[in-house]
Design an enzyme around this catalytic site. Structure first.
Site, PDB file in Angstrom:
ATOM      1  N   LYS A   9       0.829  -1.212   0.000  1.00  0.00           N
ATOM      2  CA  LYS A   9       0.000   0.000   0.000  1.00  0.00           C
ATOM      3  C   LYS A   9       0.865   1.266   0.000  1.00  0.00           C
ATOM      4  CE  LYS A   9      -3.829  -2.548   2.049  1.00  0.00           C
ATOM      5  NZ  LYS A   9      -5.014  -2.516   2.938  1.00  0.00           N
ATOM      6  N   TYR A  49     -12.102  -3.460  -4.726  1.00  0.00           N
ATOM      7  CA  TYR A  49     -12.774  -3.468  -3.420  1.00  0.00           C
ATOM      8  C   TYR A  49     -14.293  -3.549  -3.566  1.00  0.00           C
ATOM      9  CZ  TYR A  49      -8.429  -2.509  -0.885  1.00  0.00           C
ATOM     10  OH  TYR A  49      -7.173  -2.598  -0.311  1.00  0.00           O
ATOM     11  N   PHE A  57     -16.359   2.727   5.518  1.00  0.00           N
ATOM     12  CA  PHE A  57     -14.949   3.067   5.330  1.00  0.00           C
ATOM     13  C   PHE A  57     -14.510   3.046   3.862  1.00  0.00           C
ATOM     14  CE2 PHE A  57     -15.233  -1.509   6.128  1.00  0.00           C
ATOM     15  CZ  PHE A  57     -14.465  -2.050   5.097  1.00  0.00           C
ATOM     16  N   ARG A  85      -1.259 -15.070   3.040  1.00  0.00           N
ATOM     17  CA  ARG A  85      -2.132 -14.432   4.032  1.00  0.00           C
ATOM     18  C   ARG A  85      -1.565 -14.617   5.444  1.00  0.00           C
ATOM     19  NH1 ARG A  85      -6.554 -11.076   2.812  1.00  0.00           N
ATOM     20  NH2 ARG A  85      -7.782 -12.038   4.464  1.00  0.00           N
ATOM     21  N   ARG A 102       2.296  -7.477   8.860  1.00  0.00           N
ATOM     22  CA  ARG A 102       1.518  -6.417   9.521  1.00  0.00           C
ATOM     23  C   ARG A 102       1.885  -6.297  10.999  1.00  0.00           C
ATOM     24  NH1 ARG A 102      -3.918  -8.405   6.489  1.00  0.00           N
ATOM     25  NH2 ARG A 102      -3.863  -7.004   4.687  1.00  0.00           N
ATOM     26  N   ASN A 112      -2.314  -0.795   6.846  1.00  0.00           N
ATOM     27  CA  ASN A 112      -1.897  -2.129   7.258  1.00  0.00           C
ATOM     28  C   ASN A 112      -0.930  -2.764   6.253  1.00  0.00           C
ATOM     29  OD1 ASN A 112      -3.733  -2.734   5.293  1.00  0.00           O
ATOM     30  ND2 ASN A 112      -4.967  -4.120   6.513  1.00  0.00           N
ATOM     31  N   HIS A 115      -1.795  -5.725   0.900  1.00  0.00           N
ATOM     32  CA  HIS A 115      -2.969  -6.541   0.597  1.00  0.00           C
ATOM     33  C   HIS A 115      -2.526  -7.878   0.011  1.00  0.00           C
ATOM     34  CE1 HIS A 115      -6.578  -8.011  -1.409  1.00  0.00           C
ATOM     35  NE2 HIS A 115      -5.812  -8.189  -2.466  1.00  0.00           N
ATOM     36  N   GLU A 126      -8.048 -10.698  -9.224  1.00  0.00           N
ATOM     37  CA  GLU A 126      -7.208  -9.527  -8.952  1.00  0.00           C
ATOM     38  C   GLU A 126      -6.004  -9.460  -9.893  1.00  0.00           C
ATOM     39  OE1 GLU A 126      -6.489  -9.964  -4.744  1.00  0.00           O
ATOM     40  OE2 GLU A 126      -8.544  -9.365  -4.248  1.00  0.00           O
TER      41      GLU A 126
END
Ligand code: ATP
Length: 137
Positions: A9, A49, A57, A85, A102, A112, A115, A126
């Site tokens: 990010k 998203y 949010f 993950r 994270r 965070n 992704h 994706e």
């Protein structure tokens, strides 16, 4: 071989965390198949998203993710979706274990760090959304 989509990010790119995150995946034996810096536009982020559209949010999330370059990557290897993950840790850095990406670098739920696709199907969606086939080696 299984593939997953990872996106570092904007805040983490700016903090110089691309190298450490790539190193963790390389050391784990995963293969980097595609990588680019991209400032995602609204249309891309709305598709990425989609499941969060309408949530309180959502606007903050899209605004943040479009605020600077994101490092988009395709990683390949055995069980890379699930293991990726696990390497990221819990979504909220307040809950993510030390030793996870994270847990070591995350600041809060919005910032965070990274992704990662949550299933093989969402990884396919994706990867196809963020990359042209010719960009994947
Ligand atoms: P990611 O999709 O980024 O890997 P995730 O799948 O672990 O995260 P999701 O529940 O899909 O978590 O949420 C997507 C992202 O939206 C989170 O990474 C987080 O940055 C942001 N987010 C989720 N819930 C909130 C919230 N309540 N407030 C602000 N941001 C949130």
């Amino acid at each position: 071989q299984e593939q997953t989509f990872l996106a570092i990010k904007p805040d983490a790119v700016q903090r110089g965390l691309i190298g450490p995150i790539i190193t963790r995946f390389e050391r784990r034996g995963y293969k980097l198949r595609a990588i680019k810096l991209i400032v995602p536009d609204r249309s891309l982020l709305e598709k990425h998203y989609d499941e969060h559209k309408g949530k309180p949010f959502f606007e903050k999330l899209v605004g943040f993710m479009g605020s600077g370059p994101v490092c988009a990557m395709v990683w390949e290897g055995k069980d890379v979706v699930k293991t990726g993950r696990a390497m990221l840790g819990a979504t909220n850095p307040l809950n993510s274990a030390p030793g996870t990406i994270r847990g070591d670098y995350g600041i809060d739920l919005g910032r965070n760090v990274c992704h990662g696709s949550d299933s093989v199907d969402s990884a396919k969606y994706e990867i196809n959304l963020w990359f042209q086939p010719t960009e994947i080696q």
